[in-house]
Design a protein around this motif. Sequence first.
Motif, PDB file in Angstrom:
ATOM      1  N   MET A   1      55.717  49.254  51.367  1.00 25.35           N
ATOM      2  CA  MET A   1      54.770  48.299  51.918  1.00 25.35           C
ATOM      3  C   MET A   1      53.661  48.044  50.900  1.00 25.35           C
ATOM      4  N   ALA A   2      53.319  46.789  50.691  1.00 26.11           N
ATOM      5  CA  ALA A   2      52.298  46.419  49.717  1.00 26.11           C
ATOM      6  C   ALA A   2      50.911  46.826  50.217  1.00 26.11           C
ATOM      7  N   LEU A   3      50.099  47.284  49.286  1.00 27.72           N
ATOM      8  CA  LEU A   3      48.722  47.632  49.624  1.00 27.72           C
ATOM      9  C   LEU A   3      47.901  46.364  49.798  1.00 27.72           C
ATOM     10  N   SER A   4      46.900  46.424  50.625  1.00 30.06           N
ATOM     11  CA  SER A   4      46.026  45.269  50.823  1.00 30.06           C
ATOM     12  C   SER A   4      44.996  45.200  49.698  1.00 30.06           C
ATOM     13  N   ALA A   5      44.449  44.022  49.516  1.00 32.47           N
ATOM     14  CA  ALA A   5      43.396  43.845  48.518  1.00 32.47           C
ATOM     15  C   ALA A   5      42.208  44.751  48.831  1.00 32.47           C
ATOM     16  N   GLU A   6      41.873  44.873  50.107  1.00 29.57           N
ATOM     17  CA  GLU A   6      40.740  45.713  50.516  1.00 29.57           C
ATOM     18  C   GLU A   6      40.971  47.176  50.158  1.00 29.57           C
ATOM     19  N   LYS A   7      42.192  47.669  50.402  1.00 26.97           N
ATOM     20  CA  LYS A   7      42.520  49.064  50.101  1.00 26.97           C
ATOM     21  C   LYS A   7      42.468  49.318  48.594  1.00 26.97           C
ATOM     22  N   ILE A   8      43.048  48.419  47.829  1.00 26.40           N
ATOM     23  CA  ILE A   8      43.029  48.562  46.366  1.00 26.40           C
ATOM     24  C   ILE A   8      41.587  48.567  45.867  1.00 26.40           C
ATOM     25  N   TRP A   9      40.778  47.634  46.377  1.00 21.22           N
ATOM     26  CA  TRP A   9      39.387  47.570  45.956  1.00 21.22           C
ATOM     27  C   TRP A   9      38.628  48.834  46.354  1.00 21.22           C
ATOM     28  N   MET A  80      50.813  35.979  46.650  1.00 20.16           N
ATOM     29  CA  MET A  80      49.466  36.283  47.141  1.00 20.16           C
ATOM     30  C   MET A  80      49.334  37.754  47.556  1.00 20.16           C
ATOM     31  N   HIS A  81      50.037  38.616  46.803  1.00 18.63           N
ATOM     32  CA  HIS A  81      49.911  40.060  46.955  1.00 18.63           C
ATOM     33  C   HIS A  81      49.099  40.605  45.789  1.00 18.63           C
ATOM     34  N   PRO A  82      48.248  41.597  46.024  1.00 12.83           N
ATOM     35  CA  PRO A  82      47.426  42.147  44.943  1.00 12.83           C
ATOM     36  C   PRO A  82      48.267  42.909  43.919  1.00 12.83           C
ATOM     37  N   VAL A  83      47.953  42.678  42.640  1.00 11.15           N
ATOM     38  CA  VAL A  83      48.677  43.344  41.551  1.00 11.15           C
ATOM     39  C   VAL A  83      47.733  44.054  40.582  1.00 11.15           C
ATOM     40  N   GLY A  84      46.445  43.872  40.759  1.00  5.07           N
ATOM     41  CA  GLY A  84      45.488  44.520  39.872  1.00  5.07           C
ATOM     42  C   GLY A  84      44.076  44.075  40.165  1.00  5.07           C
ATOM     43  N   ILE A  85      43.169  44.568  39.335  1.00  4.14           N
ATOM     44  CA  ILE A  85      41.768  44.180  39.426  1.00  4.14           C
ATOM     45  C   ILE A  85      41.325  43.746  38.041  1.00  4.14           C
ATOM     46  N   ILE A  86      40.642  42.607  37.994  1.00  7.64           N
ATOM     47  CA  ILE A  86      40.094  42.118  36.733  1.00  7.64           C
ATOM     48  C   ILE A  86      38.575  42.071  36.846  1.00  7.64           C
ATOM     49  N   GLU A  87      37.925  42.141  35.695  1.00  5.75           N
ATOM     50  CA  GLU A  87      36.472  42.064  35.626  1.00  5.75           C
ATOM     51  C   GLU A  87      36.080  40.942  34.678  1.00  5.75           C
ATOM     52  N   THR A  88      35.053  40.202  35.028  1.00  5.56           N
ATOM     53  CA  THR A  88      34.501  39.191  34.132  1.00  5.56           C
ATOM     54  C   THR A  88      33.601  39.908  33.134  1.00  5.56           C
ATOM     55  N   VAL A 143      32.724  26.129  32.033  1.00  4.81           N
ATOM     56  CA  VAL A 143      32.478  27.555  32.196  1.00  4.81           C
ATOM     57  C   VAL A 143      33.618  28.283  31.497  1.00  4.81           C
ATOM     58  N   CYS A 144      33.284  28.984  30.421  1.00  4.27           N
ATOM     59  CA  CYS A 144      34.270  29.763  29.668  1.00  4.27           C
ATOM     60  C   CYS A 144      34.097  31.227  30.054  1.00  4.27           C
ATOM     61  N   GLU A 145      35.178  31.806  30.499  1.00  7.23           N
ATOM     62  CA  GLU A 145      35.140  33.170  31.022  1.00  7.23           C
ATOM     63  C   GLU A 145      36.118  34.047  30.244  1.00  7.23           C
ATOM     64  N   VAL A 146      35.687  35.264  29.976  1.00  8.59           N
ATOM     65  CA  VAL A 146      36.559  36.271  29.395  1.00  8.59           C
ATOM     66  C   VAL A 146      36.737  37.354  30.454  1.00  8.59           C
ATOM     67  N   ILE A 147      37.988  37.739  30.652  1.00  7.02           N
ATOM     68  CA  ILE A 147      38.318  38.725  31.679  1.00  7.02           C
ATOM     69  C   ILE A 147      39.048  39.902  31.047  1.00  7.02           C
ATOM     70  N   LYS A 148      38.986  41.037  31.742  1.00  9.08           N
ATOM     71  CA  LYS A 148      39.814  42.168  31.322  1.00  9.08           C
ATOM     72  C   LYS A 148      40.391  42.827  32.563  1.00  9.08           C
ATOM     73  N   VAL A 149      41.589  43.342  32.417  1.00  9.11           N
ATOM     74  CA  VAL A 149      42.248  44.069  33.494  1.00  9.11           C
ATOM     75  C   VAL A 149      41.660  45.475  33.497  1.00  9.11           C
ATOM     76  N   VAL A 150      41.133  45.894  34.651  1.00  2.00           N
ATOM     77  CA  VAL A 150      40.565  47.226  34.760  1.00  2.00           C
ATOM     78  C   VAL A 150      41.399  48.140  35.656  1.00  2.00           C
ATOM     79  N   TYR A 151      42.385  47.550  36.339  1.00  6.74           N
ATOM     80  CA  TYR A 151      43.256  48.346  37.204  1.00  6.74           C
ATOM     81  C   TYR A 151      44.538  47.580  37.460  1.00  6.74           C
ATOM     82  N   ARG A 152      45.669  48.297  37.387  1.00  6.78           N
ATOM     83  CA  ARG A 152      46.975  47.707  37.713  1.00  6.78           C
ATOM     84  C   ARG A 152      47.556  48.452  38.905  1.00  6.78           C
ATOM     85  N   VAL A 153      48.166  47.710  39.834  1.00  6.22           N
ATOM     86  CA  VAL A 153      48.789  48.336  41.002  1.00  6.22           C
ATOM     87  C   VAL A 153      50.078  49.006  40.547  1.00  6.22           C
TER      88      VAL A 153
END
Length: 153
Positions: A1-9, A80-88, A143-153
């Motif tokens: 079962m896929a984790l929810s965005a809230e649980k991952i966060w 639309m399932h969570p796969v990670g967390i990114i940070e700006t 708006v130019c944004e740089v992101i990085k992956v800080v967590y992968r599911v």
Amino acid sequence: MALSAEKIWTDFAESHQLTDKTFQTRWFGEQSNSEEVSELTEKILAGDKTATSKPLAYYSSKDEPIPQVGDYFVLLNADMHPVGIIETVVSELVPFFHVSAEHAYNDAEGDRTLSDWQERSKEKFSSQMRKFDREFSTNDPVVCEVIKVVYRV
């Protein structure tokens, strides 16, 4: 079962002592184009796509806040399932024709050149703004944004 965005966060925030931070969900590409969303998600998770941009007017048209340094987003895949967390890590307002070749390269789309980025972005930004009955001009700020992956599911 896929984790929810809230649980991952919640798990991520607790393990990193981020008690004062919140998150939003986010995907890249047109939600109706699952192939595009999948491709961009894979590029982000692989570390190839670390930059993105939208016209400043897009945010006001959608009444959406401009991403700020330190913002976190739960990254969603095409299903639309969570796969990670990114940070700006960078968010700056740049005139369209002053967007750097480095930003274009890190956008990781097309052939990664500035001229290709400009051509594709003019078309994409114009299409985005037409949805709000607005025109995009190359004189408009982006708006130019740089992101990085800080967590992968």
